[in-house]
Design a protein around this motif. Structure first.
Motif, short mmCIF file in Angstrom:
data_model
loop_
_atom_site.label_atom_id
_atom_site.label_comp_id
_atom_site.label_asym_id
_atom_site.label_seq_id
_atom_site.Cartn_x
_atom_site.Cartn_y
_atom_site.Cartn_z
N LEU A 38 7.21 -19.44 -132.11
CA LEU A 38 8.45 -19.90 -132.72
C LEU A 38 9.58 -18.89 -132.56
O LEU A 38 10.73 -19.26 -132.33
N PHE A 39 9.26 -17.60 -132.67
CA PHE A 39 10.30 -16.58 -132.66
C PHE A 39 10.25 -15.69 -131.42
O PHE A 39 10.83 -14.59 -131.43
N TRP A 40 9.59 -16.11 -130.36
CA TRP A 40 9.45 -15.28 -129.16
C TRP A 40 10.82 -14.94 -128.59
O TRP A 40 11.67 -15.79 -128.42
N GLY A 41 11.02 -13.67 -128.28
CA GLY A 41 12.25 -13.21 -127.66
C GLY A 41 13.35 -12.83 -128.64
O GLY A 41 14.39 -12.33 -128.22
N LYS A 42 13.15 -13.05 -129.92
CA LYS A 42 14.19 -12.74 -130.89
C LYS A 42 14.02 -11.34 -131.50
O LYS A 42 14.98 -10.81 -132.04
#
Length: 75
Positions: A38-42
């Motif tokens: 869900l939060f990959w790369g953030k």
């Protein structure tokens, strides 16, 4: 109250896991994967390890406990 939703979710999974270890193991590991996807790369990598790492650890421990109970009850 909205910021406590993940806490309540983890407590609900704990309640289920207390009685069904394999189900709890699958759910905890799935929650860890869900967070990462869900939060990959953030965030930085350490953030993913700090938040989903304990979920993976708990899931693995529940799996080991389920496996040990299964072996114990067979003999």
């Amino acid at each position: 109250m909205l910021h406590l939703t993940p806490t309540f979710l983890v407590l609900l999974v704990l309640l289920v896991s207390w009685y069904q270890e394999l189900t709890g193991s699958i759910i905890y590991i799935s929650l860890g994967l869900f967070y990462i996807l869900l939060f990959w790369g953030k965030f930085d990598l350490i953030t993913y390890l700090l938040i989903s790492g304990p979920l993976f650890l708990i899931g693995i421990l529940y799996y080991i406990s389920w496996k040990q109970n299964r072996i114990t009850h067979k003999t």
